[in-house]
Design a protein around this motif. Structure first.
Motif, PDB file in Angstrom:
ATOM      1  N   GLN A 363       0.908  -1.254   0.155  1.00  0.00           N
ATOM      2  CA  GLN A 363      -0.030   0.014  -0.016  1.00  0.00           C
ATOM      3  C   GLN A 363       0.766   1.330  -0.119  1.00  0.00           C
ATOM      4  OE1 GLN A 363      -3.048   0.085  -0.223  1.00  0.00           O
ATOM      5  NE2 GLN A 363      -3.706   2.028   0.009  1.00  0.00           N
ATOM      6  N   SER A 365       2.401   4.742  -1.064  1.00  0.00           N
ATOM      7  CA  SER A 365       1.593   5.898  -1.630  1.00  0.00           C
ATOM      8  C   SER A 365       2.206   6.291  -2.817  1.00  0.00           C
ATOM      9  CB  SER A 365       1.473   7.027  -0.853  1.00  0.00           C
ATOM     10  OG  SER A 365       2.890   7.493  -0.299  1.00  0.00           O
ATOM     11  N   GLY A 391      -4.235  -3.590  -2.499  1.00  0.00           N
ATOM     12  CA  GLY A 391      -3.462  -2.473  -2.249  1.00  0.00           C
ATOM     13  C   GLY A 391      -3.063  -1.689  -3.363  1.00  0.00           C
ATOM     14  N   ASP A 413      -9.816  -4.029  -2.230  1.00  0.00           N
ATOM     15  CA  ASP A 413      -9.528  -3.587  -0.849  1.00  0.00           C
ATOM     16  C   ASP A 413      -9.380  -4.682   0.056  1.00  0.00           C
ATOM     17  OD1 ASP A 413     -11.895  -3.708   0.853  1.00  0.00           O
ATOM     18  OD2 ASP A 413     -12.530  -3.031  -0.948  1.00  0.00           O
ATOM     19  N   SER A 430       2.048  -7.578   5.340  1.00  0.00           N
ATOM     20  CA  SER A 430       2.061  -6.068   4.627  1.00  0.00           C
ATOM     21  C   SER A 430       2.929  -5.280   4.679  1.00  0.00           C
ATOM     22  CB  SER A 430       0.661  -5.803   5.285  1.00  0.00           C
ATOM     23  OG  SER A 430       0.529  -4.391   5.009  1.00  0.00           O
ATOM     24  N   LEU A 433       2.423   0.787   5.671  1.00  0.00           N
ATOM     25  CA  LEU A 433       1.125   1.550   5.061  1.00  0.00           C
ATOM     26  C   LEU A 433      -0.170   0.774   4.923  1.00  0.00           C
ATOM     27  CD1 LEU A 433       1.873   4.509   2.737  1.00  0.00           C
ATOM     28  CD2 LEU A 433       1.274   4.721   4.933  1.00  0.00           C
ATOM     29  N   GLY A 434       0.241  -0.381   4.525  1.00  0.00           N
ATOM     30  CA  GLY A 434      -0.933  -1.495   4.627  1.00  0.00           C
ATOM     31  C   GLY A 434      -1.481  -1.791   6.015  1.00  0.00           C
ATOM     32  N   TYR A 436      -1.115  -0.005   8.612  1.00  0.00           N
ATOM     33  CA  TYR A 436      -1.944   1.128   9.130  1.00  0.00           C
ATOM     34  C   TYR A 436      -3.554   0.982   8.238  1.00  0.00           C
ATOM     35  CZ  TYR A 436       1.893   3.705  11.161  1.00  0.00           C
ATOM     36  OH  TYR A 436       2.819   3.931  11.852  1.00  0.00           O
ATOM     37  N   LEU A 437      -3.574   0.649   7.208  1.00  0.00           N
ATOM     38  CA  LEU A 437      -4.948   0.412   6.423  1.00  0.00           C
ATOM     39  C   LEU A 437      -5.695  -0.819   7.224  1.00  0.00           C
ATOM     40  CD1 LEU A 437      -6.659   1.271   4.272  1.00  0.00           C
ATOM     41  CD2 LEU A 437      -5.722  -0.499   2.902  1.00  0.00           C
ATOM     42  N   ALA A 440      -6.736   0.581  10.490  1.00  0.00           N
ATOM     43  CA  ALA A 440      -7.960   1.369  10.266  1.00  0.00           C
ATOM     44  C   ALA A 440      -9.264   0.663   9.980  1.00  0.00           C
ATOM     45  CB  ALA A 440      -7.659   2.648   9.156  1.00  0.00           C
ATOM     46  N   LEU A 441      -9.214  -0.121   8.936  1.00  0.00           N
ATOM     47  CA  LEU A 441     -10.486  -1.001   8.465  1.00  0.00           C
ATOM     48  C   LEU A 441     -11.001  -2.052   9.544  1.00  0.00           C
ATOM     49  CD1 LEU A 441      -9.525  -1.525   4.977  1.00  0.00           C
ATOM     50  CD2 LEU A 441     -10.961  -0.095   5.589  1.00  0.00           C
TER      51      LEU A 441
END
Lengths: 443, 252
Positions: A363, A365, A391, A413, A430, A433-434, A436-437, A440-441
């Motif tokens: 993931q 950026s 990702g 996703d 992961s 950043l993945g 963190y995703l 968050a999810l």
């Protein structure tokens, strides 16, 4: 007649002068704050013999005014004043070892969890807690700078992997930076003996070396040439040596002078004069975490802790947010394993087991990010299992898996992908950043 | 996903020697050998990757030789080992395909200087000298190919070397974006006869299948295209992520 300076040149000259003045003012301000601190202490002693000192937060704010980040370094020294500081650095395992060591020491410890391992993270950790002990992870490229301002009681250096090279054009750059490590006489050093780069850098210092003597050290040792003279290292199993004087510390100092972790990672043999042996049985799974736990165990013992309670404490840490943690995603448990670089990925391979579905999440950026390093991972070991990818960089994963001959499914996703994965324990490797995703999810 | 397999037009095997992967094999460059082997297999051609380490004999009979990139620690020792071994030089002399990437490319040249002042000879298969640059070159690269391929050459660069090509040498691409060799000509890489060199990462052959097939065609003869949807889309994304003017020009 003197030539007139161009506007641009005059601006640069003025800017340089202001910068120089700013530097002088900064130094003056810090000196003034330190003098104030000393003055208050002296006055307090003169008046009543009480050890009063100004609060650290106040001193740092007086010195910094919350201004630019380049003021941070000196404020670190102020914030750490009067505390026992332990630093953990290296390319891989900093966060895990810091968490393990923090847990091993018990009680209230100031620490910088996660990836906040630059000045701001260190300063934040020191200001958030007034604990007398601080265990801080430091980015390996910034360690020389941090050591200019902090005098740790113990410095744990885990490794200096190829992944550090990826962030610089030349490994010599990292090695050169580390040659200037400013270590005080009161700092104990605990370092990894199986890494020729570390041994080369620290061979002239008194070091507590920890070694595992693994014959199969794939992904753990990187340098095949001598960092001191450039000759090809002679390797035989775990042992390495060079035509110059550089050799594995066990052969230089003798096995009795080193901390020896058994090849399977279950027992730590301290140097002669300490306890005969200590079991290593951390709550975190995986071979690499046994090594991280051995560092935590040895570090705690070097700080005077008794090994029995430390062993117990290490067992209580079974998950680590963003690194090794089970998250509930779309109604299903997903075990997240961080694989942010080749060494971390390869270290995860033994935790992926041999069956069951695996999710891969990339993931980062930046769309034009170089993910060549993926090809350093022997991903063909996943062939025959269900592999799902997602990702922002799923396309990179797709090309990589295609060439490696690994079939996969893709989804937009992580939540959608979880719905497509086969039953069973679901693992997800992961990047950061993945991770963190996923966090968050999570449900 | 795997491409639609074409029926094999030739029943043959191809031998690929990966030279010193323990020393020249970081930064994902090992992926280039994987790409070549897999593109052979998808066409029904057997391809064995033979890894040779220092101290072993480099066979002179293989079809393709690959030297990947590595860090500068030990490059001099690798150069000395290559000088002592003549297998690679003999193979190149008889027309075998040689690909060097990163420091592997620099070792194929005449002379190589390291950032700390060490200067030593390469194996002289390319008219190339490599010297330390003042600034690090980092980021995506797009080049108009000067090789007999049509698709733009894509990749990433991350090094601090300047590659000076000899008067008669040819680059592999004219740059649209990126620093490439770092010379005033605005080019990337070098090739001559069947010897190719580049600094591009990606790995370069994974991102540029036509470059990979060019190397294979030098051994196997003309090949049918091998459609790979994931690679096409990755290349599209690569171009679209760059500033529009650069990406659209490169697409044309």
């Amino acid at each position: 007649m003197p030539r007139r300076l161009s506007v641009r040149r005059r601006f640069k000259t003025l800017s340089a002068r202001l910068h120089a003045i700013g530097n002088v003012l900064t130094v003056c301000r810090f000196q003034a704050v330190l003098a104030l601190d000393r003055g208050v202490k002296t006055l307090a002693f003169a008046l009543g013999g009480v050890g009063i000192r100004l609060p650290r937060r106040l001193l740092v704010r007086l010195a910094c005014h919350g201004l630019a980040a380049w003021l941070m370094p000196a404020s670190l020294a102020l914030a750490a004043r009067g505390r026992t500081v332990v630093l953990v650095s290296g390319t891989n395992g900093k966060t895990t070892t810091t968490a393990l060591l923090t847990r091993a020491l018990g009680g209230t410890v100031a620490t910088n969890a996660g990836n906040h391992n630059f000045y701001c993270g260190l300063l934040d950790a020191l200001l958030r807690s007034n604990a007398p002990m601080a265990v801080l992870e430091v980015d390996e490229l910034w360690l020389p700078e941090v050591l200019r301002w902090l005098v740790p009681e113990l410095l744990v250096i885990l490794n200096l992997h190829e992944d550090a090279w990826l962030r610089t054009p030349d490994p010599q750059y990292v090695l050169d930076r580390w040659k200037t490590l400013n270590l005080g006489a009161g700092t104990a050093l605990l370092a990894w003996a199986d890494d020729p780069a570390l041994v080369s850098l620290l061979s002239n210092r008194p070091v507590q070396w920890l070694t595992q003597q693994e014959n199969d050290a794939k992904g753990q040792t990187t340098l095949q040439a001598c960092p001191a003279c450039g000759e090809i290292l002679r390797r035989s199993g775990w042992h390495w040596s060079c035509r110059c004087d550089l050799r594995h510390p066990v052969h230089r100092l003798g096995p009795q002078a080193t901390w020896q972790l058994s090849p399977c990672g279950t027992t730590l043999h301290p140097p002669t004069g300490r306890r005969p042996e200590v079991a290593v049985n951390p709550g975190l799974s995986g071979r690499i975490n046994r090594r991280n736990a051995a560092f935590a165990l040895a570090g705690a013992m070097l700080l005077g802790r008794d090994p029995e309670p430390v062993q117990h404490q290490l067992q209580t840490l079974a998950q680590l947010p963003l690194r090794d943690q089970v998250y509930r995603l779309a109604g299903r448990d997903v075990r997240l394993l961080l694989g942010k670089n080749p060494s971390a990925w390869i270290a995860n391979l033994d935790r992926l087991g041999t069956g069951g579905p695996v999710m891969l999440l990339q993931q980062q950026s930046t769309a034009t990010l170089d993910l060549s390093w993926l090809y350093d991972i022997p991903v063909e070991t996943l062939a025959g299992r269900q592999v799902g990818i997602c990702g922002a960089h799923a396309l990179d994963l797709a090309v990589w898996l295609t060439y490696a001959g690994v079939d996969f499914i893709a989804a937009a996703d992580p939540r959608a992908l979880v719905g497509q994965m086969a039953p069973g324990e679901l693992l997800c490797v992961s990047d950061l950043l993945g991770a963190y995703l996923i966090e968050a999810l999570a449900d | 996903m795997k491409p639609n397999l074409q029926p094999a037009t030739r029943a043959s095997a191809l031998s690929l020697v990966h030279v010193y992967p323990q020393f020249l094999g970081s930064y994902g460059h090992g992926g280039n050998a994987l790409v070549l082997a897999q593109r052979c297999r998808w066409r029904g051609v057997t391809c064995d990757i033979h890894e040779v380490t220092i101290g072993e004999v480099i066979p002179a009979e293989a079809d393709i030789y690959y030297l990947a990139g590595g860090d500068t620690v030990g490059v001099k020792a690798v150069a000395q080992a290559l000088q002592q071994q003549q297998g690679l030089q003999q193979a190149a002399a008889r027309g075998a395909v040689v690909l060097g990437v990163g420091s592997g490319c620099q070792l194929l040249g005449e002379r190589l200087s390291l950032p700390r002042g060490d200067t030593f000879a390469g194996i002289g298969l390319l008219d190339l000298t490599s010297e330390p640059a003042v600034r690090r070159r980092f980021g995506p690269v797009i080049g108009e190919p000067l090789l007999p391929i049509e698709a733009p050459l894509l990749g990433f660069e991350d090094h601090q070397m300047t590659l000076q090509l000899g008067a008669e040498a040819t680059a592999i691409a004219k740059l649209r974006h990126g620093a490439g060799n770092g010379s005033a000509q605005g080019t990337e890489g070098i090739w001559g006869s069947n010897v190719f060199g580049t600094s591009l990462r990606g790995p370069v052959l994974a991102l540029n299948p036509s470059f990979a097939d060019l190397l294979l065609e030098r051994v196997l003869g003309p090949l049918d295209p091998l459609p790979l949807l994931a690679v096409d889309r990755l290349r599209e994304r690569f171009l679209s992520a760059l500033p529009r003017s650069i990406g659209s020009r490169a697409k044309r």
